[in-house]
Write an enzyme that holds these catalytic residues in place. Structure first.
Site, PDB file in Angstrom:
ATOM      1  N   GLU A 289       0.763  -1.212  -0.097  1.00 24.50           N
ATOM      2  CA  GLU A 289      -0.141  -0.071   0.109  1.00 24.50           C
ATOM      3  C   GLU A 289       0.736   1.422   0.010  1.00 24.50           C
ATOM      4  O   GLU A 289       1.262   1.733  -1.227  1.00 24.50           O
ATOM      5  CB  GLU A 289      -1.023   0.022   1.193  1.00 24.50           C
ATOM      6  CG  GLU A 289      -2.037   0.967   1.081  1.00 24.50           C
ATOM      7  CD  GLU A 289      -3.071   0.607   2.189  1.00 24.50           C
ATOM      8  OE1 GLU A 289      -4.088   1.226   2.191  1.00 24.50           O
ATOM      9  OE2 GLU A 289      -3.036  -0.125   2.973  1.00 24.50           O
TER      10      GLU A 289
ATOM     11  N   TRP B 118     -11.271  12.659   4.526  1.00 25.84           N
ATOM     12  CA  TRP B 118     -10.453  12.320   3.596  1.00 25.84           C
ATOM     13  C   TRP B 118     -10.237  13.765   2.779  1.00 25.84           C
ATOM     14  O   TRP B 118      -9.183  14.208   2.589  1.00 25.84           O
ATOM     15  CB  TRP B 118     -10.681  11.142   2.948  1.00 25.84           C
ATOM     16  CG  TRP B 118     -10.104  10.019   3.583  1.00 25.84           C
ATOM     17  CD1 TRP B 118      -9.065   9.204   3.209  1.00 25.84           C
ATOM     18  CD2 TRP B 118     -10.819   9.440   4.940  1.00 25.84           C
ATOM     19  NE1 TRP B 118      -8.866   8.214   4.366  1.00 25.84           N
ATOM     20  CE2 TRP B 118      -9.929   8.288   5.289  1.00 25.84           C
ATOM     21  CE3 TRP B 118     -11.843   9.776   5.667  1.00 25.84           C
ATOM     22  CZ2 TRP B 118     -10.179   7.549   6.347  1.00 25.84           C
ATOM     23  CZ3 TRP B 118     -11.987   9.152   6.744  1.00 25.84           C
ATOM     24  CH2 TRP B 118     -11.145   8.074   7.291  1.00 25.84           C
TER      25      TRP B 118
ATOM     26  N   GLU C 216      -1.915   0.700  13.552  1.00 26.03           N
ATOM     27  CA  GLU C 216      -3.167   1.053  12.616  1.00 26.03           C
ATOM     28  C   GLU C 216      -4.365   1.065  13.395  1.00 26.03           C
ATOM     29  O   GLU C 216      -5.313   1.821  13.500  1.00 26.03           O
ATOM     30  CB  GLU C 216      -3.037   0.536  11.478  1.00 26.03           C
ATOM     31  CG  GLU C 216      -4.392   0.646  10.399  1.00 26.03           C
ATOM     32  CD  GLU C 216      -4.265  -0.204   9.175  1.00 26.03           C
ATOM     33  OE1 GLU C 216      -4.725   0.147   8.277  1.00 26.03           O
ATOM     34  OE2 GLU C 216      -3.539  -1.211   9.322  1.00 26.03           O
TER      35      GLU C 216
END
Length: 923
Positions: A449, A509, A722
């Site tokens: 990622e 976001w 995370e």
């Protein structure tokens, strides 16, 4: 006699002097003044610019941060020496030391070189070596190499490494912007033949990107652009550029990939040179860097070598980091293979590779013989603490070192306290940022990622801007965001955008488009960045408003929501408790307000009124749709209460007060375990403290049970995870598909630690005014923070002992501070220098005579005593279970608590617990 020191720390734009290869002809200037008399305030400054002859410019102004370039614009390649001096009400200071700035190549017509590419070098081929020869004259006094690549490159000149940059030219939205680098190679050139050679890897340009197994996202041909310019003593400039005379050959690097690693055959010698192709690439995309490059920033020794249960050789470097392993071997035979596999954690004693998903994270080497050789893989990087080594029989700790790689950001912020776990957590935040600021602010550095997720940096940017000088780094990233923003204003989920979603509009976001530039402005005073980004900021808010429609409620459609809320199941992080419609509409209100403020800063009053009105109307719509008169917020989630409180979404004082109480009760009945995901985490502590519950904020911050910020520290973490439970208490890895042990987003609470625990916050933009307002607490006996502001070092430190608070505040010259001094009803304003106060401190009051359950919980020592008794009598398993049973009983007299939690079962255990409770309340 004046104590006014000469200015120091000259900067051009956001880069410290000396600056080579600047991308603007009129760089803004900043400086600091280390010392001055107590009554000093700058009234004027002079700038001396020397570009052959010296010219002095006098400006009547108190400004010293990002002031306009006063002279004529510089031209491509032009160098200037700059000195500054300042004046208050008296004499001028001495001149600063000269600072050098040199401009790069400002236009495409400055390039005579062309991109050259090897033939027959498809993806999967060995890494190519592209080379050219320049015949240079005698009398060279200056030499510059301007270079970039499609791929990542390592340059050599006459067999010597050029510069110290890693993974150059870094990662930008290559189809819109490609950075070039400027190197001073004066010491490497010589008269006659000079050979330039570039090892080129796939990097981000042609290698794997993203979790959809994409390759060749930007193109299928690696290429180099190189221009060598030398100046001789007679003033002549001689230019040599990459062209069709260059050649290509294969290197010993058989394969390279950022996710999978590098494979090198040391037996190979480069093949015969072959011709190259000259590519018709757009040189108008070339830009100079805004911030520092990726470099080797640290080297860590191996801490331990051990054997796994299956017999594998494991290396522990003691720190989860980003980079690669450098290994020295000897005594092998030609054809022997050495393999290094990397992972962040061990699981059941073996390398924990499942979180890597499809990333191989493996470097391998085929040896050429028995001679001692140092193995390195500079065309890749990994996120790891542990390495598994095979193929080496006599491995020693001194043969291994971890090479830490990342953007070379100057450290600007520090925190310390009397709480060891909290200090380690803060250090974990720092290391997490170091590992994820590898040219792009990524989500994680280890799996398949490593993308620039917009939501992560949106919530973390305040913390990042305190810890490190991120202004140039984030300015560059925002330029990519603007370039890749869609025509309708939608902001990609990741920047650079390799996911290519057709409609990437999601709250929190996309709000990186508004919040990140505003944070940079608040922390650096860069109004020019706001002016540059304002069209992007407006476009995003307009898109949000369009999605919200006439009722201004953004509902329906895709949302990440309060991502990785710990109450969501591991396999479905979308099932957060916070209603995504509430969250989305709140972000519309917040970003509209930010755009209004930005428009005001840049001087557009009409625009400011337009977006301020939009924000007000969204707040009204939010309150009408999602809140009650009693202060409840739809979905009754801690995140939604936090954002409603912090973003002024509750119109009446009564609503705000009751919402604050409800938030506090949710925290109490969660057993002070965290219940917010990415969106709520930066807000929850402020929301508790500002609504009158600072002690609860501290108990949430200092919790060690799972889930909490400090749980990972108790599990040995050296970076932020995370998920709060990326590793479960039994030492197994969280079963969710997404499980990283190096994610900075949940470390965003460190900003609260800087601003409220230590008490060091920016007031006016760029810390022109500093707000000092620490939340003193019985949980800590000391806390401190310092930050290198644009004006110099600011610091706050407090200690608590013997009923007294001692507070020390250091203010740099050019700033002032508003200090909340204990015992004073109004803030005290002070100028530069160090100031100290001592005041009495009220210790925690005793438990009320007839407390409610809520009051018992809030009296921590009494509550801890009761919890221990409840666990000892086996009425509950732990404090979390106990707290969860209390949601409907907080107003109950504490004396009836045992009946409430034991459901009046009158068991011997309940009777024993009641006796202990009675004794506690009697005392």
């Amino acid at each position: 006699m004046s104590n006014l020191a000469a200015p120091t720390s000259l900067r051009f734009e956001h880069r410290a002097a000396p600056v080579l290869g600047l991308g603007t002809a009129t760089p803004r200037l900043s400086w600091q003044v280390a010392a001055a008399d107590a009554d000093y305030a700058q009234t004027a400054y002079e700038v001396e610019i020397t570009t052959g002859t010296a010219q002095v410019y006098t400006v009547q102004s108190p400004e010293q941060v990002l002031v306009p370039w006063p002279g004529d614009p510089l031209t491509s390649r032009e160098s200037a020496q700059v000195r500054v001096r300042v004046r208050g009400n008296g004499d001028w200071s001495d001149w600063s030391r000269p600072a050098t700035v040199e401009v790069g190549l400002l236009g495409s017509d400055d390039w005579t070189a062309r991109f050259v590419s090897p033939r027959d070098n498809s993806h999967g081929s060995p890494a190519p070596l592209l080379a050219g020869v320049a015949d240079l004259p005698d009398g060279i006094v200056k030499a510059r190499l301007y270079a970039t690549a499609h791929g990542v490159y390592l340059p050599e000149l006459n067999g010597e490494r050029v510069g110290d940059e890693e993974l150059a030219p870094g990662w930008t939205a290559y189809q819109y912007r490609l950075r070039y680098q400027t190197y001073d190679v004066t010491s490497l050139v010589r008269p006659g033949e000079n050979r330039l050679e570039f090892l080129v890897g796939n990097g981000w340009y042609r290698g794997r990107l993203g979790f959809q197994d994409q390759k060749e996202v930007y193109g299928n041909r690696l290429a180099v652009l190189a221009q060598l310019e030398v100046t001789t003593a007679d003033g002549q400039v001689h230019t040599f550029g990459s062209d069709d005379t260059w050649t290509s050959r294969e290197s010993a690097v058989l394969a390279d990939d950022l996710y999978d690693g590098q494979r090198t055959d040391l037996r190979r010698t480069p093949g015969e040179p072959t011709s190259v192709d000259v590519l018709d690439a757009d040189l108008g995309l070339l830009v100079a860097p805004d911030g520092p490059p990726v470099r080797i920033t640290d080297v860590l020794p191996a801490v331990e070598i051990s054997a796994s249960p299956s017999g594998k050789t494991l290396i522990d470097f003691g720190q989860n980091l980003v980079g690669r392993v450098r290994l020295t071997v000897r005594g092998g035979a030609a054809g022997d293979e050495v393999v290094l596999r990397h992972a962040e954690v061990l699981e059941h004693g073996e390398l924990g590779v499942r979180p890597l998903r499809t990333a191989k994270a493996t470097d391998s080497y085929i040896l050429a013989g028995s001679d001692e050789v140092t193995l390195d893989s500079p065309l890749t990087f990994h996120g790891f603490r542990y390495a598994e080594v095979t193929g080496v029989s006599d491995l020693r700790k001194e043969d291994l070192e971890a090479i830490v790689v990342g953007s070379d950001l100057p450290r600007t912020g520090w925190f310390d306290s009397s709480h060891a776990l909290l200090n380690r957590f803060h250090e974990n935040v720092v290391w997490g940022m170091r590992g994820n600021f590898v040219d792009v602010p990524t989500d994680c550095p280890q799996r398949d990622e490593r993308l620039g997720w917009t939501g992560d940096i949106q919530v973390f940017s305040p913390t990042a801007s305190f810890l490190f000088d991120t202004a140039g780094f984030l300015t560059n990233w925002l330029a990519d965001l603007s370039a890749e923003q869609q025509k309708d204003g939608s902001v990609p989920f990741v920047v650079p955008d390799v996911l290519k979603n057709s409609a990437p509009a999601t709250a929190a976001w996309g709000d990186a488009a508004t919040i990140v530039p505003w944070v940079i402005y608040e922390r650096t005073g860069d109004a020019g960045l706001l002016a540059r980004q304002l069209p992007s900021m407006r476009a995003w808010v307009d898109k949000m408003a369009d999605l919200a429609g006439d009722d201004l409620l953004w509902s329906g459609g895709f949302q990440f929501g309060d991502w990785l809320d710990p109450t969501a199941p591991p396999e479905n992080p979308f099932r957060a408790k916070a209603d995504p419609d509430v969250l989305a509409t709140a972000h519309l209100a917040r970003s509209a307000e930010v755009v209004a403020k930005a428009a005001e800063v840049v001087g557009d009053a009409d625009l400011a009124r337009e977006y301020a009105d939009l924000a007000a109307r969204v707040r009204q719509a939010f309150a009408a749709e999602y809140t009650t008169e009693g202060g409840r917020v739809l979905s009754d989630a801690t995140t939604n209460y936090a954002l409603a409180l912090q973003w002024a979404l509750l119109p009446t004082e009564s609503q705000r007060e009751r919402a604050g109480k409800r938030l506090a009760d949710l925290v109490r009945t969660a057993g002070f375990r965290i219940s917010t995901g990415f969106v709520g985490t930066p807000l929850i502590a402020d929301a508790l403290a500002d609504s009158g519950h600072p002690d609860l904020a501290y108990r949430l911050l200092l919790q060690t049970a799972c889930p909490s910020w400090l749980y990972s520290v108790t599990m040995g973490a050296t970076t932020v995870w995370e998920r709060y439970d990326s590793m479960l208490p039994d030492g197994s890895i969280n079963p969710g598909q997404m499980t990283s042990f190096n994610h900075y987003a949940l470390g965003a609470v460190a900003d609260w630690m800087h601003r409220r625990v230590a008490g060091l916050a920016a007031g006016d933009p760029g810390y022109r005014t500093i707000v000092v307002q620490p939340l003193f607490t019985s949980h800590l006996t000391a806390a401190s923070a310092k930050h290198i502001t644009p004006y110099g070092e600011a610091a706050v430190a407090w200690t608590r002992s013997d009923g007294e608070i001692r507070l020390s505040v250091t203010v740099p010259v050019g700033s002032r501070a508003q200090v909340a001094v204990p015992g004073e009803s109004e803030p005290v304003e002070v100028g530069h220098g160090t100031h100290e106060w001592t005041a009495t401190y009220a210790e925690t009051p005793a438990l009320p005579a007839e407390p409610t359950v809520r009051q018992l919980i809030d009296h921590e020592s009494s509550w801890d005593t009761f919890v221990a008794a409840a666990v000892e009598t086996e009425v509950v398993a732990d404090d979390g279970e106990l707290a969860a049973r209390l949601e409907r009983y907080l107003d109950l007299p504490a004396s009836q608590l045992v009946d409430a939690i034991s459901r009046r079962d009158f068991s011997p255990a309940a009777q024993a617990l009641q006796a202990k409770l009675d004794a506690l309340l009697d005392n």
